[in-house]
Motif scaffolding. Structure first.
Motif, mmCIF file in Angstrom:
data_model
loop_
_atom_site.group_PDB
_atom_site.id
_atom_site.type_symbol
_atom_site.label_atom_id
_atom_site.label_comp_id
_atom_site.label_asym_id
_atom_site.label_seq_id
_atom_site.Cartn_x
_atom_site.Cartn_y
_atom_site.Cartn_z
ATOM 1 N N ALA A 155 66.214 79.285 123.231
ATOM 2 C CA ALA A 155 65.073 80.107 122.823
ATOM 3 C C ALA A 155 65.071 80.332 121.316
ATOM 4 C CB ALA A 155 65.116 81.445 123.565
ATOM 5 N N LEU A 156 66.264 80.516 120.724
ATOM 6 C CA LEU A 156 66.370 80.702 119.279
ATOM 7 C C LEU A 156 65.749 79.522 118.534
ATOM 8 C CD1 LEU A 156 67.730 82.082 116.704
ATOM 9 C CD2 LEU A 156 69.644 80.543 117.148
ATOM 10 N N PHE A 157 66.120 78.299 118.927
ATOM 11 C CA PHE A 157 65.618 77.116 118.231
ATOM 12 C C PHE A 157 64.135 76.891 118.507
ATOM 13 C CE2 PHE A 157 70.125 76.263 117.899
ATOM 14 C CZ PHE A 157 70.238 75.653 116.664
ATOM 15 N N LEU A 158 63.683 77.201 119.709
ATOM 16 C CA LEU A 158 62.263 77.021 120.011
ATOM 17 C C LEU A 158 61.406 78.025 119.248
ATOM 18 C CD1 LEU A 158 62.295 76.238 123.846
ATOM 19 C CD2 LEU A 158 62.069 74.654 121.916
ATOM 20 N N MET A 187 56.733 81.019 107.551
ATOM 21 C CA MET A 187 57.456 80.688 108.769
ATOM 22 C C MET A 187 58.785 81.427 108.863
ATOM 23 S SD MET A 187 58.733 76.803 107.946
ATOM 24 C CE MET A 187 59.850 76.422 106.593
ATOM 25 N N TYR A 188 59.306 81.884 107.712
ATOM 26 C CA TYR A 188 60.600 82.561 107.729
ATOM 27 C C TYR A 188 60.549 83.897 108.460
ATOM 28 C CZ TYR A 188 62.379 79.068 104.499
ATOM 29 O OH TYR A 188 62.788 77.882 103.937
ATOM 30 N N PHE A 240 63.083 87.002 112.684
ATOM 31 C CA PHE A 240 63.018 87.688 113.976
ATOM 32 C C PHE A 240 64.041 87.119 114.949
ATOM 33 C CE2 PHE A 240 61.359 87.440 118.340
ATOM 34 C CZ PHE A 240 61.332 88.792 118.668
ATOM 35 N N ALA A 241 64.119 85.791 115.035
ATOM 36 C CA ALA A 241 65.064 85.149 115.950
ATOM 37 C C ALA A 241 66.509 85.444 115.545
ATOM 38 C CB ALA A 241 64.819 83.640 115.980
ATOM 39 N N PHE A 242 66.787 85.375 114.255
ATOM 40 C CA PHE A 242 68.149 85.622 113.783
ATOM 41 C C PHE A 242 68.588 87.061 114.061
ATOM 42 C CE2 PHE A 242 67.912 82.175 110.230
ATOM 43 C CZ PHE A 242 67.922 81.198 111.211
ATOM 44 N N ILE A 286 75.440 82.318 108.385
ATOM 45 C CA ILE A 286 76.230 83.230 109.213
ATOM 46 C C ILE A 286 75.860 83.079 110.687
ATOM 47 C CG2 ILE A 286 76.692 85.672 109.691
ATOM 48 C CD1 ILE A 286 76.301 86.201 106.705
ATOM 49 N N ILE A 287 74.573 82.885 110.975
ATOM 50 C CA ILE A 287 74.135 82.689 112.363
ATOM 51 C C ILE A 287 74.777 81.446 112.952
ATOM 52 C CG2 ILE A 287 72.147 82.160 113.829
ATOM 53 C CD1 ILE A 287 72.249 85.063 113.018
#
Length: 400
Positions: A11-14, A26-27, A32-34, A95-96
């Motif tokens: 889900a993170l990558f999608l 886009m960042y 949000f995902a990070f 870091i992620i």
């Protein structure tokens, strides 16, 4: 059946993939995902003592020093907050990849992480090929094919290619499973019309042929798959090369339809001029996070700005932000990882170290012309590579 931990990483990558196409900037989607993953990892590890790992302390101490000094310098130079946020985000992405994703999947469970990345590679390959087919139906030229149709995440496919090759080498009984995924990654790269990534794939294939060619040719199952792929290439490649968009990518240059090479020259020259005006100190320590380069008089970027925050050459961007001193520290860090790779080559974890070294090599190569060390998602993969090239990654696995 995928584990819930795998679904979170997928889900993170999608989310990042969708953000590249649907969010501006886009960042915001990346951030949000990070942040979501970071909070989930923090909750999961609230009672653990993983912070006491020696290497974790060294890396975090180095990151803390870099951030503290760079933020101080950025404030002193009156840099824009949005540009500072963009640059800090790249460090956050590292870091992620280095800590958050491995901790979520499970420290020491490297194989599950690679299998998860392989699954993501399937999704990104399919998405890339699907949008490329839509571009073909719409009659898009090469510029719009890559800019308006194909998602930027196609640039991750060489990383997934390496992951699938590693899994195939680790589990040769699953030749068909990972063989098809390798073919899908290569097909997605071709569909994206990425000249750099096609060259990277060819380089990977050549090195594999030279290093493990004897093993490949002695395995009947693998040879059957290679023979089938060869037939497909012989039949379809000439037709692909004849496509107008492919010809545009093959024949374009700085003076013709592709201004990218000329633009790279302009931004590089602008950096050198900027340092000439600033004196010796900025060359040594840089201009800090958020620094922007003034473009020559009368020259604007594609958004109409007369300054740019990043160069296509990530190493020059590092010099801009952190100076030659920062570039030297980065080089020392890479040397440290190479030494870890050398040490792990004769251990049970050699295949994981091989994967990390290849992913790192690809990121470093992309850093020369494609912002591989500044674009957040590529920095995330750089963090994953550093995780695979760290002794502490395998401590728990060794104790199983």
């Amino acid at each position: 059946m995928l584990a819930s931990r795998s679904w979170v990483v997928i889900a993170l990558f999608l989310i990042i993939t969708v953000a590249q196409k649907m969010m501006e900037p886009m960042y915001n989607g990346y951030f949000f995902a990070f942040c979501t993953l970071s909070l989930m990892v923090a909750w999961k590890c609230r009672y653990s003592r993983f912070i006491k790992a020696p290497e974790l302390n060294v890396d975090f101490f180095a990151i803390f020093l870099v951030l503290t000094f760079s933020v101080f310098l950025a404030i002193k130079m009156h840099q824009d907050a949005r540009d500072i946020f963009r640059d800090i985000g790249a460090i956050f992405a590292f870091i992620i990849g280095r800590y958050a994703i491995p901790l979520w999947v499970g420290r020491g469970n490297v194989k599950l992480l690679l299998q998860t990345l392989s699954d993501i590679g399937v999704a990104i390959s399919v998405i890339t090929i699907m949008f490329a087919f839509i571009a073909y139906l719409d009659g898009a030229d090469a510029y719009h094919w890559r800019g308006a149709y194909v998602p930027l995440s196609h640039g991750w496919l060489p990383y997934f290619l390496i992951v699938n090759i590693a899994l195939l080498r680790q589990t040769p009984q699953h030749t068909s499973h990972y063989g098809y995924r390798i073919f899908l990654c290569v097909g997605g790269t071709i569909a994206a019309l990425s000249r750099t990534d096609v060259l990277i794939d060819l380089f990977i294939g050549l090195v594999l042929l030279l290093t493990i060619g004897r093993y490949l040719f002695s395995n009947v199952r693998i040879m059957r798959k290679l023979f089938l792929i060869s037939i497909i290439v012989v039949v379809f490649m000439p037709k692909i090369v004849e496509l107008d968009v492919v010809q545009q990518r093959l024949t374009s240059n700085a003076e013709d339809a592709d201004p990218s090479l000329g633009w790279r020259y302009i931004e590089n020259q602008a950096l050198f001029d900027y340092f000439d005006e600033g004196g010796a100190l900025p060359v040594i320590v840089g201009y800090g996070l958020g620094a922007r380069i003034p473009l020559p008089d009368g020259v604007l970027d594609f958004d109409g700005n007369d300054t740019i925050p990043l160069l296509h050459n990530s190493y020059l961007t590092i010099v801009l932000k952190f100076g030659l001193l920062g570039l030297c520290f980065f080089a020392l860090y890479i040397v440290r990882k190479i030494r870890v790779w050398m040490a792990l080559r004769k251990t049970p974890h050699a295949i994981y170290a091989w994967t990390g070294s290849w992913i790192m090599l690809i990121v470093l190569a992309k850093g020369i012309i494609l912002q591989g060390l500044t674009e957040w998602s590529h920095v995330l993969f750089f963090g994953l590579a550093c995780m695979l090239l760290s002794f502490d990654t395998y401590k728990k696995e060794s104790n199983k």
